[in-house]
Design an enzyme around this catalytic site. Structure first.
Site, short mmCIF file in Angstrom:
data_model
loop_
_atom_site.label_atom_id
_atom_site.label_comp_id
_atom_site.label_asym_id
_atom_site.label_seq_id
_atom_site.Cartn_x
_atom_site.Cartn_y
_atom_site.Cartn_z
N ARG A 369 41.78 125.97 7.38
CA ARG A 369 42.84 126.37 6.52
C ARG A 369 42.62 127.90 6.08
O ARG A 369 41.73 128.43 6.05
CB ARG A 369 42.95 125.50 5.39
CG ARG A 369 44.27 125.79 4.51
CD ARG A 369 44.25 124.81 3.30
NE ARG A 369 45.61 125.14 2.49
CZ ARG A 369 45.76 124.89 1.29
NH1 ARG A 369 44.90 124.21 0.42
NH2 ARG A 369 47.11 124.90 0.58
N HIS A 370 43.65 128.77 5.83
CA HIS A 370 43.82 130.02 5.52
C HIS A 370 43.20 130.06 4.05
O HIS A 370 42.88 129.01 3.09
CB HIS A 370 45.33 130.49 5.25
CG HIS A 370 46.06 129.67 4.32
ND1 HIS A 370 46.13 129.57 2.94
CD2 HIS A 370 47.22 128.79 4.89
CE1 HIS A 370 47.06 128.76 2.42
NE2 HIS A 370 47.59 128.24 3.66
N HIS A 554 46.93 125.74 8.69
CA HIS A 554 47.16 125.21 7.21
C HIS A 554 46.44 124.23 7.05
O HIS A 554 45.72 123.63 7.78
CB HIS A 554 48.75 125.14 7.27
CG HIS A 554 49.65 126.43 7.60
ND1 HIS A 554 50.09 127.18 6.60
CD2 HIS A 554 50.13 126.65 8.97
CE1 HIS A 554 50.93 128.22 7.49
NE2 HIS A 554 50.72 127.90 8.68
#
Length: 627
Positions: A369-370, A554
């Site tokens: 995920r970012h 995400h």
């Protein structure tokens, strides 16, 4: 205690037996606790010691439900102990490691004699007397060894009890049910269907053979001491998820929940839709209080972790019963018996499998995920907080990024496509440096078109010292489930030209598999699953060389890209949402490929997780200068 309460308790107690209230209850009444609250504390702690009951009362002093007349739910189980139990525990551990968690892992090994029923707090001691007498009466008749046969299907694996022995156990269940109904006014339903000891339940069908192989290492004829055990649970939270606090959390607002490490929290999945990202609302098992808590401070616990073992009586054929206390050495409070002995047969099989797998690994897929996004900290209106009257960006807080990349259209598009916060920038570079320390060889890197993902990919490459060697392939198919977009439209992402001009290392020659124009607002869950599955398959095909394929996406990416890769079906949409809520910034999953038939397996990521606490905004005037 009021005279009326004393008389009421006396009437209830004398209705069923002539002996006086227990020593434990008398001690609590002497301390000034009302009878109904004292009985509630004793029922909630298994009526073991005055110290435990007093501690429960102290912890629940602010519990809004303390006066509610809600009884506990009770169940009667037949539980194995000794060598056979140890083998079952090995199976529990290894089946979870190899095939993931299934429903059987929620509860310790047992045979259900009487399913959950309610009992008024003041009558619980009667259940103890009833169970003790029944075990004593049936000890002569109880079989020396219970005959078990292994049964397997695509969703169930377990031992069935032979009819002759099952009939004896059913007699025990019926006797307990009858006595509990007559003496304690409880409606108890004995289990009269096929009695069984479950090993695995509701698992993925392709794990059936592996589970069967592990189960065949269990010898059902091993030495076993069977005990009848009475457990209770809080009936209000039967359909809730149980979380365990990993860290202490001190509330920063009045609506937040105080947690100590090890606390259990009940969370209703149906009440989380309006809660801010990264938070859940739950009720503390320790205090009974309710409030918001950071989800990444918790992990998923087992359903039975909050259950209370009240009494346990052993069947000893040919002799009187033996009572075992839940506080004896080698017996855990939740009914698990600890023994360090391990099964050589199971261990040897697993060792051979691991050696075989490690010798054939080739490619890897790391999905992350970012980093922390700026609106995650400052809310959806973050841009309004850092724009001057003439529309110029300024840094209103040190966690805002120093600058924003230039884009040809309006800066307002950053509201739907937010950048990383300053902490997110630090997190991402730190992860890249950690990957470098572990000598992770990244050969390809893909990113969602969201700015926060592109920035994360760029910073991870910098940490890896690969930003001059590997370029980022921007793939629209990696964008998150569009139903979760608050604006109900697809964000206006920065173009590849704009990203390149902002000094991000973009592979402008890459042609995406799923064009940006194909993304539709509020897509169905089925469409999102199909898009994700297609995207990961196309990426794997396009990257034949050895090394790690890094995918920056995400929270939803971790499950939607890895599950199809390792052959697992998509989760239900409700379960999927709950899983995604728990994934923190830079959370990651790692899959390795096996040579046989292009198969993949999930393994531990190459670097540790990144954990840190919250740091709220501070105004020096409040409390320092102003009163």
């Amino acid at each position: 205690m009021a005279v009326a309460e004393t008389q009421l308790y006396a009437k209830v107690a004398n209705k069923h037996r002539s002996k006086s209230p227990s020593v434990l209850l008398e001690s609590l009444l002497a301390k000034g606790f009302p009878a109904h609250i004292a009985q509630k504390a004793l029922a909630a702690t298994g009526q073991k010691t005055i110290e435990e009951a007093a501690k429960w009362l102290h912890s629940h002093c602010n519990d809004p439900s303390l006066d509610d007349p809600i009884p506990q739910e009770y169940a009667l189980y037949l539980c194995p102990t000794g060598c056979f139990y140890n083998r079952l525990q090995e199976f529990w551990k290894e089946s979870k490691r190899q095939c993931g968690k299934n429903r059987a892992h929620e509860i310790f090994p047992h045979v259900t004699l009487c399913d959950f029923f309610t009992c008024e707090d003041q009558k619980v001691e009667l259940l103890y007397d009833i169970l003790k007498q029944i075990v004593n009466n049936f000890s002569q008749k109880f079989p020396q060894t219970i005959s078990l046969s292994l049964h397997s299907s695509t969703s169930y694996l377990g031992f069935f009890i032979s009819d002759s022995h099952a009939n004896i156990l059913k007699e025990i269940a019926v006797a307990f049910s009858s006595e509990a109904s007559a003496l304690a006014d409880c409606h108890v339903k004995p289990c009269l269907k096929q009695l069984h000891l479950t090993l695995a339940h509701k698992f993925c069908p392709h794990h059936q053979k592996t589970l069967e192989q592990l189960a065949k290492c269990i010898n059902p004829g091993e030495t076993c001491q069977w005990v009848a055990a009475l457990y209770s649970r809080d009936m209000r939270f039967v359909h809730y998820q149980t979380l365990r606090a990993l860290f202490q959390y001190k509330p920063q607002n009045i609506d937040e929940l105080m947690m100590n490490a090890g606390d259990f929290i009940y969370v209703d999945p149906t009440q989380q839709s309006d809660v801010s990202e990264g938070w859940v609302i739950g009720t503390s098992h320790r205090t009974g209080c309710r409030g918001f808590l950071p989800e990444n401070y918790t992990e998923r616990a087992n359903e039975s972790d909050t259950w209370v073992k009240h009494r346990e009586y052993a069947f000893v054929p040919g002799s009187k019963f033996v009572t075992q206390s839940a506080n004896e050495p080698n017996v855990k409070p939740n009914g698990e018996v600890h023994n360090p002995v391990t099964s050589r047969s199971v261990t040897n099989i697993l060792s051979l499998q691991v050696l075989s797998q490690n010798a054939t690994l080739r490619r890897g897929v790391l999905v992350m995920r970012h980093g922390e996004r700026v609106d995650q900290v400052f809310g959806k209106s973050w841009l309004q907080q850092c724009l001057t009257a003439d529309g110029k960006y300024y840094r209103a807080d040190l966690n805002f990024p120093p600058t924003l990349p230039k884009r040809k259209d309006s800066m307002k598009h950053f509201e739907q496509d937010p950048p990383l916060s300053c902490c997110g920038i630090f997190q991402s570079r730190l992860i890249g440096e950690a990957l470098l320390d572990q000598e992770v060889a990244v050969s390809y890197i893909y990113s969602s078109p969201a700015l926060r993902c592109v920035q994360t990919a760029h910073l991870v490459l910098q940490g890896l010292k690969l930003d001059q060697k590997v370029k980022i392939r921007v793939e629209p198919g990696l964008f998150e489930w569009t139903k979760w977009e608050a604006s109900k439209v697809i964000p206006n992402f920065m173009t590849l030209t704009e990203l390149t001009e902002a000094s991000y290392k973009i592979d402008t020659s890459y042609r995406s598999n799923i064009p940006l124009s194909s993304l539709v607002p509020s897509e169905s869950y089925e469409d999102y699953v199909s898009r994700s599955s297609a995207a990961i398959k196309q990426i794997i095909t396009a990257c034949p060389n050895k090394g790690v394929i890094l995918i920056v996406g995400h929270g939803s990416s971790l499950a939607s890209f890895t599950r199809p890769l390792i052959g697992l079906p998509a989760k239900d949409s409700s379960d999927f949402a709950q899983v995604v809520r728990k994934i923190p910034s830079l959370g990651m999953c790692f899959c390795e490929e096996l040579k046989e038939g292009n198969k993949w397996q999930m393994v531990n990521p190459p670097v540790k997780t990144l954990t840190h606490g919250a740091n709220a905004a501070f105004n020096w005037r409040n409390g320092i200068v102003e009163d």
